[in-house]
Scaffold this motif. Structure first.
Motif, PDB file in Angstrom:
ATOM      1  N   LEU A 125       0.834  -1.198   0.000  1.00  0.00           N
ATOM      2  CA  LEU A 125       0.000   0.000   0.000  1.00  0.00           C
ATOM      3  C   LEU A 125       0.870   1.248   0.000  1.00  0.00           C
ATOM      4  CD1 LEU A 125      -2.829  -0.890   2.567  1.00  0.00           C
ATOM      5  CD2 LEU A 125      -2.775  -1.265   0.104  1.00  0.00           C
ATOM      6  N   ALA A 126       0.460   2.244  -0.777  1.00  0.00           N
ATOM      7  CA  ALA A 126       1.188   3.506  -0.855  1.00  0.00           C
ATOM      8  C   ALA A 126       0.202   4.648  -0.985  1.00  0.00           C
ATOM      9  CB  ALA A 126       2.150   3.491  -2.036  1.00  0.00           C
ATOM     10  N   ARG A 127       0.665   5.840  -0.640  1.00  0.00           N
ATOM     11  CA  ARG A 127      -0.178   7.026  -0.720  1.00  0.00           C
ATOM     12  C   ARG A 127      -0.203   7.642  -2.111  1.00  0.00           C
ATOM     13  NH1 ARG A 127      -4.261   8.057   2.774  1.00  0.00           N
ATOM     14  NH2 ARG A 127      -3.578   8.172   4.934  1.00  0.00           N
ATOM     15  N   GLU A 128       0.750   7.281  -2.966  1.00  0.00           N
ATOM     16  CA  GLU A 128       0.814   7.843  -4.305  1.00  0.00           C
ATOM     17  C   GLU A 128       0.917   6.731  -5.336  1.00  0.00           C
ATOM     18  OE1 GLU A 128       4.048  10.567  -4.470  1.00  0.00           O
ATOM     19  OE2 GLU A 128       3.085  12.052  -3.168  1.00  0.00           O
ATOM     20  N   ALA A 129       0.445   7.033  -6.540  1.00  0.00           N
ATOM     21  CA  ALA A 129       0.556   6.081  -7.650  1.00  0.00           C
ATOM     22  C   ALA A 129       1.940   6.232  -8.277  1.00  0.00           C
ATOM     23  CB  ALA A 129      -0.532   6.355  -8.684  1.00  0.00           C
ATOM     24  N   ASP A 130       2.819   5.222  -8.098  1.00  0.00           N
ATOM     25  CA  ASP A 130       4.160   5.311  -8.665  1.00  0.00           C
ATOM     26  C   ASP A 130       4.157   4.821 -10.114  1.00  0.00           C
ATOM     27  OD1 ASP A 130       4.020   2.536  -8.518  1.00  0.00           O
ATOM     28  OD2 ASP A 130       5.367   2.389  -6.792  1.00  0.00           O
ATOM     29  N   GLU A 131       5.328   4.834 -10.743  1.00  0.00           N
ATOM     30  CA  GLU A 131       5.420   4.441 -12.149  1.00  0.00           C
ATOM     31  C   GLU A 131       4.999   3.001 -12.372  1.00  0.00           C
ATOM     32  OE1 GLU A 131       9.183   5.337 -13.843  1.00  0.00           O
ATOM     33  OE2 GLU A 131       9.061   7.490 -13.460  1.00  0.00           O
ATOM     34  N   ALA A 132       5.324   2.126 -11.436  1.00  0.00           N
ATOM     35  CA  ALA A 132       4.938   0.718 -11.580  1.00  0.00           C
ATOM     36  C   ALA A 132       3.421   0.570 -11.558  1.00  0.00           C
ATOM     37  CB  ALA A 132       5.576  -0.113 -10.465  1.00  0.00           C
ATOM     38  N   TRP A 133       2.766   1.254 -10.608  1.00  0.00           N
ATOM     39  CA  TRP A 133       1.306   1.182 -10.520  1.00  0.00           C
ATOM     40  C   TRP A 133       0.679   1.693 -11.823  1.00  0.00           C
ATOM     41  CZ3 TRP A 133      -3.227   3.818 -10.834  1.00  0.00           C
ATOM     42  CH2 TRP A 133      -4.334   3.333 -10.153  1.00  0.00           C
ATOM     43  N   LEU A 134       1.185   2.807 -12.321  1.00  0.00           N
ATOM     44  CA  LEU A 134       0.643   3.387 -13.549  1.00  0.00           C
ATOM     45  C   LEU A 134       0.884   2.490 -14.758  1.00  0.00           C
ATOM     46  CD1 LEU A 134       1.717   7.086 -12.952  1.00  0.00           C
ATOM     47  CD2 LEU A 134      -0.610   6.181 -12.866  1.00  0.00           C
ATOM     48  N   ALA A 135       1.936   1.669 -14.715  1.00  0.00           N
ATOM     49  CA  ALA A 135       2.202   0.763 -15.833  1.00  0.00           C
ATOM     50  C   ALA A 135       1.116  -0.298 -15.963  1.00  0.00           C
ATOM     51  CB  ALA A 135       3.567   0.088 -15.647  1.00  0.00           C
ATOM     52  N   ARG A 136       0.425  -0.628 -14.876  1.00  0.00           N
ATOM     53  CA  ARG A 136      -0.683  -1.595 -14.930  1.00  0.00           C
ATOM     54  C   ARG A 136      -2.021  -0.899 -15.161  1.00  0.00           C
ATOM     55  NH1 ARG A 136      -0.912  -5.746 -16.839  1.00  0.00           N
ATOM     56  NH2 ARG A 136       0.956  -6.451 -15.720  1.00  0.00           N
ATOM     57  N   SER A 162       7.212  -8.903 -14.336  1.00  0.00           N
ATOM     58  CA  SER A 162       7.534  -8.209 -15.583  1.00  0.00           C
ATOM     59  C   SER A 162       7.817  -6.726 -15.388  1.00  0.00           C
ATOM     60  CB  SER A 162       6.368  -8.362 -16.565  1.00  0.00           C
ATOM     61  OG  SER A 162       5.202  -7.745 -16.030  1.00  0.00           O
ATOM     62  N   GLY A 163       7.880  -6.267 -14.160  1.00  0.00           N
ATOM     63  CA  GLY A 163       8.057  -4.843 -13.893  1.00  0.00           C
ATOM     64  C   GLY A 163       6.753  -4.186 -13.494  1.00  0.00           C
ATOM     65  N   ALA A 164       5.709  -4.418 -14.259  1.00  0.00           N
ATOM     66  CA  ALA A 164       4.384  -3.931 -13.888  1.00  0.00           C
ATOM     67  C   ALA A 164       3.801  -4.849 -12.821  1.00  0.00           C
ATOM     68  CB  ALA A 164       3.474  -3.892 -15.104  1.00  0.00           C
ATOM     69  N   PRO A 165       3.031  -4.302 -11.889  1.00  0.00           N
ATOM     70  CA  PRO A 165       2.422  -5.149 -10.856  1.00  0.00           C
ATOM     71  C   PRO A 165       1.517  -6.226 -11.455  1.00  0.00           C
ATOM     72  CG  PRO A 165       2.234  -2.820 -10.290  1.00  0.00           C
ATOM     73  CD  PRO A 165       2.691  -2.883 -11.712  1.00  0.00           C
ATOM     74  N   ALA A 166       1.374  -7.324 -10.719  1.00  0.00           N
ATOM     75  CA  ALA A 166       0.436  -8.362 -11.131  1.00  0.00           C
ATOM     76  C   ALA A 166      -1.001  -7.888 -10.966  1.00  0.00           C
ATOM     77  CB  ALA A 166       0.665  -9.631 -10.313  1.00  0.00           C
ATOM     78  N   ALA A 167      -1.234  -6.993 -10.002  1.00  0.00           N
ATOM     79  CA  ALA A 167      -2.582  -6.465  -9.768  1.00  0.00           C
ATOM     80  C   ALA A 167      -2.457  -5.137  -9.030  1.00  0.00           C
ATOM     81  CB  ALA A 167      -3.419  -7.445  -8.956  1.00  0.00           C
ATOM     82  N   ILE A 168      -3.445  -4.281  -9.239  1.00  0.00           N
ATOM     83  CA  ILE A 168      -3.486  -2.984  -8.569  1.00  0.00           C
ATOM     84  C   ILE A 168      -4.906  -2.673  -8.115  1.00  0.00           C
ATOM     85  CG2 ILE A 168      -1.530  -2.028  -9.862  1.00  0.00           C
ATOM     86  CD1 ILE A 168      -3.629  -0.459 -11.559  1.00  0.00           C
ATOM     87  N   GLY A 169      -5.026  -1.631  -7.300  1.00  0.00           N
ATOM     88  CA  GLY A 169      -6.329  -1.124  -6.897  1.00  0.00           C
ATOM     89  C   GLY A 169      -6.171   0.242  -6.258  1.00  0.00           C
ATOM     90  N   ARG A 170      -7.271   0.968  -6.184  1.00  0.00           N
ATOM     91  CA  ARG A 170      -7.291   2.296  -5.560  1.00  0.00           C
ATOM     92  C   ARG A 170      -8.414   2.334  -4.534  1.00  0.00           C
ATOM     93  NH1 ARG A 170     -10.268   7.117  -6.199  1.00  0.00           N
ATOM     94  NH2 ARG A 170      -9.070   9.054  -5.873  1.00  0.00           N
ATOM     95  N   LEU A 171      -8.147   2.999  -3.409  1.00  0.00           N
ATOM     96  CA  LEU A 171      -9.117   3.128  -2.332  1.00  0.00           C
ATOM     97  C   LEU A 171      -9.202   4.581  -1.905  1.00  0.00           C
ATOM     98  CD1 LEU A 171     -10.790   1.756   0.118  1.00  0.00           C
ATOM     99  CD2 LEU A 171      -8.625   1.971   1.366  1.00  0.00           C
ATOM    100  N   VAL A 176      -5.972  -6.523 -13.056  1.00  0.00           N
ATOM    101  CA  VAL A 176      -5.098  -7.688 -12.919  1.00  0.00           C
ATOM    102  C   VAL A 176      -4.440  -7.982 -14.259  1.00  0.00           C
ATOM    103  CG1 VAL A 176      -5.012 -10.165 -12.358  1.00  0.00           C
ATOM    104  CG2 VAL A 176      -6.543  -8.646 -11.075  1.00  0.00           C
ATOM    105  N   ASP A 177      -3.175  -8.378 -14.221  1.00  0.00           N
ATOM    106  CA  ASP A 177      -2.481  -8.831 -15.421  1.00  0.00           C
ATOM    107  C   ASP A 177      -3.345  -9.893 -16.113  1.00  0.00           C
ATOM    108  OD1 ASP A 177      -0.844 -10.140 -17.283  1.00  0.00           O
ATOM    109  OD2 ASP A 177       0.936 -10.005 -16.019  1.00  0.00           O
ATOM    110  N   PRO A 178      -3.701  -9.710 -17.395  1.00  0.00           N
ATOM    111  CA  PRO A 178      -4.566 -10.683 -18.069  1.00  0.00           C
ATOM    112  C   PRO A 178      -4.071 -12.119 -17.967  1.00  0.00           C
ATOM    113  CG  PRO A 178      -4.297  -8.728 -19.426  1.00  0.00           C
ATOM    114  CD  PRO A 178      -3.359  -8.577 -18.271  1.00  0.00           C
ATOM    115  N   ALA A 179      -2.760 -12.328 -17.911  1.00  0.00           N
ATOM    116  CA  ALA A 179      -2.219 -13.681 -17.833  1.00  0.00           C
ATOM    117  C   ALA A 179      -2.398 -14.296 -16.453  1.00  0.00           C
ATOM    118  CB  ALA A 179      -0.736 -13.665 -18.207  1.00  0.00           C
ATOM    119  N   LEU A 180      -2.787 -13.484 -15.469  1.00  0.00           N
ATOM    120  CA  LEU A 180      -2.891 -13.972 -14.091  1.00  0.00           C
ATOM    121  C   LEU A 180      -4.310 -13.886 -13.535  1.00  0.00           C
ATOM    122  CD1 LEU A 180       0.339 -12.272 -12.671  1.00  0.00           C
ATOM    123  CD2 LEU A 180       0.064 -14.640 -13.429  1.00  0.00           C
TER     124      LEU A 180
END
Length: 334
Positions: free
Chosen positions: A205-216, A245-254, A268-272
């Motif tokens: 969990l983080a307070r900001e959307a980082d580059e990895a989160w935005l990649a998903r 792969s660098g991008a998260p396997a899954a993300i969400g916002r609250l 979620v990563d389509p492959a997962l």
């Protein structure tokens, strides 16, 4: 339906009942395969020139010649909710709006005109929660001018199907040529059962959307304006499940706002997919919301997204109301 003491159907509604929730029965066309009668329940939005118009819970309108009506009555303003946290539409609309703020807004009476350089219709539409302080046509002229000055099409967000929704406004917009482009639903549920559905399982969990989160995130090329909208709200959290792969396997916002917690951008990563990652993310976010004192949850899902609807139903969510975005009439020849 209304049946008289003599056992006959009766039409017990009139044009004076416009704006009320009604149930009507009409004769079907000869040769219809679905029986002699059809029943329709919704808000009576007009009764002109011998035609009754009823707007149903999902926002669709039904036109019925009064000559084929065989019964009709006024029914309670909203059906009793069988599950999920109790709330009116205006309460939820304000909560949802605070969790997805525009970068610019102005008041027009009790309407809010919102703009965010075109990033999502929610942040670039009018939220009309009451009287604009002007006759409708004048208010819509102001709306169109305000959005036009920003190079944006004018949208009005409306809702149907719950206490305090806007079936009459939908009908008035349609009369004026405004087009409904998108329909979705707002679903509500309880937080505690959701938090128990999965273990924390490596969710960060983080307070900001980082580059990895935005990649998903499904919206690519996110601008500074979009980042402001994503980060807006009383208490915002971004969840990630690290991937290979660098991008998260899954993300969400609250976003947590008092007793309410809103979920968005669960991807979620389509492959997962179908491995429980969406549930894991939402359970982790639900625990965070519980820690901040929330007890109820909301989320939005498009009407045609059957996979998401099935998932959220299993999590205990249920539809509260439908909401729609009406776009201004396009110029002739456009």
């Amino acid at each position: 339906m209304e049946i008289s003491a003599a056992g006959r159907f009766e039409v017990r509604i009139t044009a004076a009942d416009v704006g009320k929730r009604v149930s009507v029965r009409r004769w079907n066309d000869p040769g219809a395969t679905d029986g002699k009668f059809t029943d329709t329940v919704g808000v009576l939005t007009s009764w002109d020139d011998g035609v009754v118009v009823i707007t149903r819970k999902d926002g669709t309108s039904v036109r019925i010649p009064e000559s084929v009506l065989v019964a009709g009555k006024v029914v309670p303003a909203a059906p009793a909710r069988r599950r999920g946290p109790a709330a009116s539409y205006p309460e939820l609309a304000r909560i949802v709006s605070r969790g997805w703020r525009p970068v610019e807004s102005v008041r027009l009476g009790e309407w809010e005109l919102r703009a965010a350089a075109g990033f999502t219709r929610r942040a670039n539409s009018v939220l009309p929660l009451g009287d604009p302080g002007l006759p409708l046509d004048e208010a819509l002229t102001v709306v169109r001018r305000w959005y036009g000055e920003r190079g944006l099409p004018a949208y009005v967000q409306t809702a149907t199907g719950a206490e305090g929704t806007q079936e009459l406004l939908c009908a008035e917009l349609e009369k004026r040529g405004w087009t409904r482009e998108v329909t979705a639903e707002l679903w509500v549920g309880s937080l505690a059962p959701l938090a128990d559905l999965a273990e924390a399982g490596g969710v960060v969990l983080a307070r900001e959307a980082d580059e990895a989160w935005l990649a998903r995130y499904q919206r690519k090329g996110v601008s500074e304006v979009a980042l402001k909208v994503l980060g807006s709200g009383p208490s915002v959290w971004f969840a990630s499940v690290p991937g290979e792969s660098g991008a998260p396997a899954a993300i969400g916002r609250l976003v947590v706002d008092g007793r309410w917690a809103g979920f968005a951008a669960v991807e979620v990563d389509p492959a997962l997919r179908r491995q429980g990652l969406a549930t894991t993310v939402m359970a982790a976010l639900a625990r965070q919301a519980l820690d901040e004192g929330a007890s109820a949850a909301w989320l939005q899902v498009e009407a045609g997204n059957e996979g998401a609807r099935a998932l959220y139903a299993r999590m205990g969510f249920a539809a509260h109301h439908a909401y729609h975005h009406y776009r201004e009439p396009r110029p002739e020849g456009a």
